[in-house]
Motif scaffolding. Sequence first.
Motif, PDB file in Angstrom:
ATOM      1  N   LEU A  72     -48.445  51.260  18.027  1.00 51.84           N
ATOM      2  CA  LEU A  72     -48.497  52.908  18.400  1.00 51.84           C
ATOM      3  C   LEU A  72     -49.458  53.730  17.216  1.00 51.84           C
ATOM      4  O   LEU A  72     -49.438  53.369  16.119  1.00 51.84           O
ATOM      5  CB  LEU A  72     -47.154  53.380  18.224  1.00 51.84           C
ATOM      6  CG  LEU A  72     -47.086  55.005  18.576  1.00 51.84           C
ATOM      7  CD1 LEU A  72     -47.143  55.065  20.314  1.00 51.84           C
ATOM      8  CD2 LEU A  72     -45.663  55.313  18.242  1.00 51.84           C
ATOM      9  N   VAL A  73     -50.289  54.245  17.855  1.00 50.31           N
ATOM     10  CA  VAL A  73     -51.426  54.863  17.087  1.00 50.31           C
ATOM     11  C   VAL A  73     -51.024  56.285  17.045  1.00 50.31           C
ATOM     12  O   VAL A  73     -50.792  56.980  17.724  1.00 50.31           O
ATOM     13  CB  VAL A  73     -52.981  54.820  17.695  1.00 50.31           C
ATOM     14  CG1 VAL A  73     -53.824  55.557  16.888  1.00 50.31           C
ATOM     15  CG2 VAL A  73     -53.369  53.392  17.892  1.00 50.31           C
ATOM     16  N   PHE A  74     -51.197  57.008  15.507  1.00 51.25           N
ATOM     17  CA  PHE A  74     -51.098  58.357  15.342  1.00 51.25           C
ATOM     18  C   PHE A  74     -52.323  58.626  14.756  1.00 51.25           C
ATOM     19  O   PHE A  74     -53.222  58.354  13.633  1.00 51.25           O
ATOM     20  CB  PHE A  74     -49.975  58.661  14.184  1.00 51.25           C
ATOM     21  CG  PHE A  74     -48.729  58.246  14.500  1.00 51.25           C
ATOM     22  CD1 PHE A  74     -47.976  59.339  15.188  1.00 51.25           C
ATOM     23  CD2 PHE A  74     -48.138  57.092  14.412  1.00 51.25           C
ATOM     24  CE1 PHE A  74     -46.627  59.142  15.661  1.00 51.25           C
ATOM     25  CE2 PHE A  74     -46.806  56.873  14.827  1.00 51.25           C
ATOM     26  CZ  PHE A  74     -46.025  58.045  15.345  1.00 51.25           C
ATOM     27  N   GLU A  75     -52.989  59.786  15.467  1.00 57.63           N
ATOM     28  CA  GLU A  75     -54.193  60.317  14.978  1.00 57.63           C
ATOM     29  C   GLU A  75     -54.071  61.521  14.049  1.00 57.63           C
ATOM     30  O   GLU A  75     -53.408  62.358  14.794  1.00 57.63           O
ATOM     31  CB  GLU A  75     -55.290  60.468  16.080  1.00 57.63           C
ATOM     32  CG  GLU A  75     -55.852  59.125  16.414  1.00 57.63           C
ATOM     33  CD  GLU A  75     -56.955  59.456  17.510  1.00 57.63           C
ATOM     34  OE1 GLU A  75     -57.352  60.341  17.654  1.00 57.63           O
ATOM     35  OE2 GLU A  75     -57.487  58.246  17.968  1.00 57.63           O
ATOM     36  N   GLY A  94     -37.908  52.525  10.858  1.00 51.34           N
ATOM     37  CA  GLY A  94     -37.856  51.369  11.809  1.00 51.34           C
ATOM     38  C   GLY A  94     -39.297  50.961  12.370  1.00 51.34           C
ATOM     39  O   GLY A  94     -39.424  50.262  13.267  1.00 51.34           O
ATOM     40  N   PHE A  95     -40.327  51.338  11.926  1.00 48.86           N
ATOM     41  CA  PHE A  95     -41.762  50.922  12.154  1.00 48.86           C
ATOM     42  C   PHE A  95     -42.394  49.764  11.314  1.00 48.86           C
ATOM     43  O   PHE A  95     -42.106  49.991  10.217  1.00 48.86           O
ATOM     44  CB  PHE A  95     -42.743  52.400  12.224  1.00 48.86           C
ATOM     45  CG  PHE A  95     -42.494  53.191  13.393  1.00 48.86           C
ATOM     46  CD1 PHE A  95     -43.365  53.464  14.098  1.00 48.86           C
ATOM     47  CD2 PHE A  95     -41.227  53.996  13.349  1.00 48.86           C
ATOM     48  CE1 PHE A  95     -43.185  54.238  15.119  1.00 48.86           C
ATOM     49  CE2 PHE A  95     -41.147  54.781  14.316  1.00 48.86           C
ATOM     50  CZ  PHE A  95     -41.884  54.854  15.215  1.00 48.86           C
ATOM     51  N   ASP A  96     -42.908  48.893  11.745  1.00 50.88           N
ATOM     52  CA  ASP A  96     -43.638  48.008  11.138  1.00 50.88           C
ATOM     53  C   ASP A  96     -45.171  48.620  10.713  1.00 50.88           C
ATOM     54  O   ASP A  96     -45.841  48.482  11.812  1.00 50.88           O
ATOM     55  CB  ASP A  96     -43.692  46.633  11.820  1.00 50.88           C
ATOM     56  CG  ASP A  96     -43.930  45.473  10.957  1.00 50.88           C
ATOM     57  OD1 ASP A  96     -44.216  45.572   9.805  1.00 50.88           O
ATOM     58  OD2 ASP A  96     -43.982  44.346  11.496  1.00 50.88           O
ATOM     59  N   VAL A 134     -51.490  52.976  12.389  1.00 50.95           N
ATOM     60  CA  VAL A 134     -51.141  52.131  13.470  1.00 50.95           C
ATOM     61  C   VAL A 134     -49.689  51.559  12.962  1.00 50.95           C
ATOM     62  O   VAL A 134     -49.613  51.191  11.730  1.00 50.95           O
ATOM     63  CB  VAL A 134     -52.159  51.125  13.628  1.00 50.95           C
ATOM     64  CG1 VAL A 134     -51.475  49.844  14.654  1.00 50.95           C
ATOM     65  CG2 VAL A 134     -53.434  51.361  13.783  1.00 50.95           C
ATOM     66  N   THR A 135     -48.725  51.560  14.055  1.00 50.92           N
ATOM     67  CA  THR A 135     -47.386  51.031  13.515  1.00 50.92           C
ATOM     68  C   THR A 135     -47.011  50.351  14.761  1.00 50.92           C
ATOM     69  O   THR A 135     -47.312  50.295  15.768  1.00 50.92           O
ATOM     70  CB  THR A 135     -46.298  52.047  13.346  1.00 50.92           C
ATOM     71  OG1 THR A 135     -46.258  52.805  14.535  1.00 50.92           O
ATOM     72  CG2 THR A 135     -46.898  53.081  12.225  1.00 50.92           C
ATOM     73  N   MET A 136     -45.906  49.317  14.465  1.00 52.41           N
ATOM     74  CA  MET A 136     -45.161  48.691  15.474  1.00 52.41           C
ATOM     75  C   MET A 136     -43.647  48.957  15.609  1.00 52.41           C
ATOM     76  O   MET A 136     -42.961  48.582  14.694  1.00 52.41           O
ATOM     77  CB  MET A 136     -45.631  47.178  15.322  1.00 52.41           C
ATOM     78  CG  MET A 136     -45.056  46.363  16.580  1.00 52.41           C
ATOM     79  SD  MET A 136     -46.377  46.239  17.600  1.00 52.41           S
ATOM     80  CE  MET A 136     -47.406  44.858  17.061  1.00 52.41           C
ATOM     81  N   GLY A 141     -36.619  52.835  16.586  1.00 57.77           N
ATOM     82  CA  GLY A 141     -37.583  53.678  15.856  1.00 57.77           C
ATOM     83  C   GLY A 141     -38.231  54.694  16.856  1.00 57.77           C
ATOM     84  O   GLY A 141     -38.481  55.899  16.379  1.00 57.77           O
ATOM     85  N   LEU A 142     -38.488  53.970  18.072  1.00 58.96           N
ATOM     86  CA  LEU A 142     -38.920  55.044  19.026  1.00 58.96           C
ATOM     87  C   LEU A 142     -37.959  56.186  19.337  1.00 58.96           C
ATOM     88  O   LEU A 142     -38.573  57.207  19.659  1.00 58.96           O
ATOM     89  CB  LEU A 142     -39.333  54.315  20.521  1.00 58.96           C
ATOM     90  CG  LEU A 142     -40.688  53.355  20.161  1.00 58.96           C
ATOM     91  CD1 LEU A 142     -40.587  52.412  21.575  1.00 58.96           C
ATOM     92  CD2 LEU A 142     -41.779  54.245  20.209  1.00 58.96           C
TER      93      LEU A 142
END
Length: 881
Positions: A72-75, A94-96, A134-136, A141-142
């Motif tokens: 997942l991308v955060f700009e 909970g994000f990798d 960028v996270t996984m 977490g979502l």
Amino acid sequence: MAQRPIVRILREPDARARIKGQKARFPKGISSADQARRHNSKFERIESSIGRVLAGADLKNSPAEVAPDRALVFEVIGPLSTVTKFIQAARETGFDWLGEDFDLTQHEDEDDEGNIAAADDGEGVDADQSVLYVTMPSINGLQKIVALWKRFTRREPKPSGPDGEWWDLFKYLSDVRPWSAKDRVDPALDRYVERMVRQQPDKPIRLELDLWYRSDPKLRANAQTYVEALLKVIDGKLLDFATIEPIHYQAALVEIPIAQAEMLSSVAGPIAEADGVMRVRPQSFYETTTMDGDVTLSSDEIAGAVARHKPAVAALLDGYPVENHVHLSGRLDVQEVDVAAASVPVARRRHGTSMASLIVHGDLGLPGGAIDRPLKVVPILAAPQNMTVECTPPGVLPIKMVYRAVTALMEGIDGKSAQGEGVVIINHSICDREAPYARKPTYWAKLLDYLSHEYRLLFVVSAGNCYEPFAVDTYADVAAFQNADPIERQVAILRCVENAKGKRVILSPAESMNSLTVGAVHDDQAGACPPGLAEPYDKVSGVPNLSSSVGLGINRAIKPDLVEAGGRQLVRVNLKNGAMSAWAFEHQDVGQLTAIPDPAGLRDDRTGRSTGTSNAAALVTRAAIRMAGVAEDLFEEINQSWVDSQTRAVVLKALVAHGCHWGQTGELLHGLYPGHWQKKREAVSRAIGYGRADYDRIVTAEGNRITLLADDLIGRDESHQYKLPIPRAMIANREIRRITMTLAWSSPIDPITNRYRGVMVELVDAKGKRKFWDGLEGITDANGSKIPTGPVATATRRGTLQHLALQGKKLIRAAGTGEIIVGVQARVDLAAFADEKVPYALAVTLEMAQPVRQDLNADVAARVRLKRIEVPARPRTRVRT
């Protein structure tokens, strides 16, 4: 006994200074109501995706959906402080955390008064600059991020703790989306695939898959199985797989059908949509170039074997050398790790033999004596039967070979003990021809940076060569170019090369921050240019040869660090469709003379010529071995072992770079390049770094100069101060005075952040600012312009090597306390390294332009010795005189 040219100095005990700074100003962010209007639909899609996953839907074939194991991308648009705090918050949610992408160099950390800006909340990016995270995520977490977003858009108060950091990120959010095929496929892949199909139309295409490095060891362990399953779908083949935990590297070398590769070029296909793959890129690959022809030296020019009374301090990672060549016999200690002698025919061992020859003897056309130590060699180039040159083994990841080679030297591998005890210098003249540096450090560079800091090693790396044509816009046709005045043609070529710099950048791993990166100078001891051919430059200007790649490096750090002779290259031109282009080529009659294998395998005394940045790096390695002897002597004087010191590599780094200067080459290029003075200096530093080193200035004593050397460990917010006596001869005269200061250090790295460098160290004055003795205001030329002596000071602080040459002739009638205070100040760039102490070395040379009645060496050395009595030493401080 002659006066020693280098004197050890002592820093002031317990001198510490807190680093002051100013906070950068940023907008307060976008209101929650405005952000809701812009991004509510995106979070609604995330919530919908969660529901579908929980209901059992498989979203793997829906790239627009957000799902577990999909990056997942955060700009973000806003301050860097928001980013730094968000990393920890993301992990706790909970994000990798997988990586980030932004440009640090938009913010220069110095105000108009020379103060040092803060490294934490004070640094940032411009308000219009996008920052990529960028996270996984996990399902939990979502779910949590959707809940936090709803609370934010309802204008609820910012919660305390990690959850509150999301409020700051939401204020600056520009976009949120899944990592897509467009992110995954390297932009250079289409050209690479097209070239491979053209060269080998009947063979599958080899690519590298960089995988997401997961924090969970179980997920990492399953990665190879994932790749194998993916390849089975497209009838591909797994050739090699590697995991290197310290740099968060996990990658596969694969072979896929041409049809699948062409789909990738169009950003489509199973691999382009594979969630477990971070990046698809061309195979990392290096291959040598060769020249026909050779020359044989007479027997009286051949040196005998080395007397092994001194241990090896250097290793060569390169091709397999001809061990019994008359110039190398008895001088090499070859350690096989992944490349065996049986796989490399003697007749094709050109590159490793040539590099070993340059390290041991230098250019054979310029007798300089052989090094008095054996040279360790770990071969990492092969000679496949279907190729005519040496190359990295086509079926192996090169970075894996380098990692294993260094591990074999430092710790031992495959059940064997360490093979490189005492090795400090590693020559690395191998690069990735498919990876020109493009702002972000490559894994190969990350590996060298990690290894150099972990094992206290100095890697000497070649900048890489570019033989691609560049546009020449000065001449109407080939005849006009060939018949042009040589000086006018030289100026035209230099200008055209500068215009083409965007396509001639350094090759991975030349951007390595802790390494010494070397460019090549147009210089050798060969004869005149062969008749009918054109030589682009003269031998006296000291400009880079025509193929030497240009910088800058990570976060716009100075790269290459320095330049050295790399042989003379000639130039060819071509006129096509009204446009003229030129490119470098090697000729057997010019270049540096080295040992080479006999193509027939019958003789052991063949020599030949070659050029390039590999040659230049080999000569710098030779100089580093010479400096190792100087360092050993300094440490032995107080019964300490330099090779066991934590500062051993940075001491060498400082000594090798300390003799660098721009000289007439800097003046020539500075006058030629366009723009204001800062742009001009940046252009010069891209080409020659800190310049070419004069090593004799460091190891020979002269009455008009003295060099002082210090080394220590330094931690967060510490400032070590050194008092340098002002030579009496520098007072009350108008002779040119020069102070050269070189600070080298080694920094740990964070491989997943763009800050990258963990600790910054820099030179400051007694007040912790960047202003030094007012007698060094600079020298002007006949036109009243200040003569450039080196890169812009701001740029020198971006890497791990700072080299300043200050000069002036202002009359100094009184010298105040009679001392110059030089401070070495550290700050932490990344919080993870707050408790880290890093090694540094400082070399300072005080110099007068002309010999003076009073010997500067004797004057300063005597006063430094007195200082030893006046200032008690700290436990870690050593004094050598």
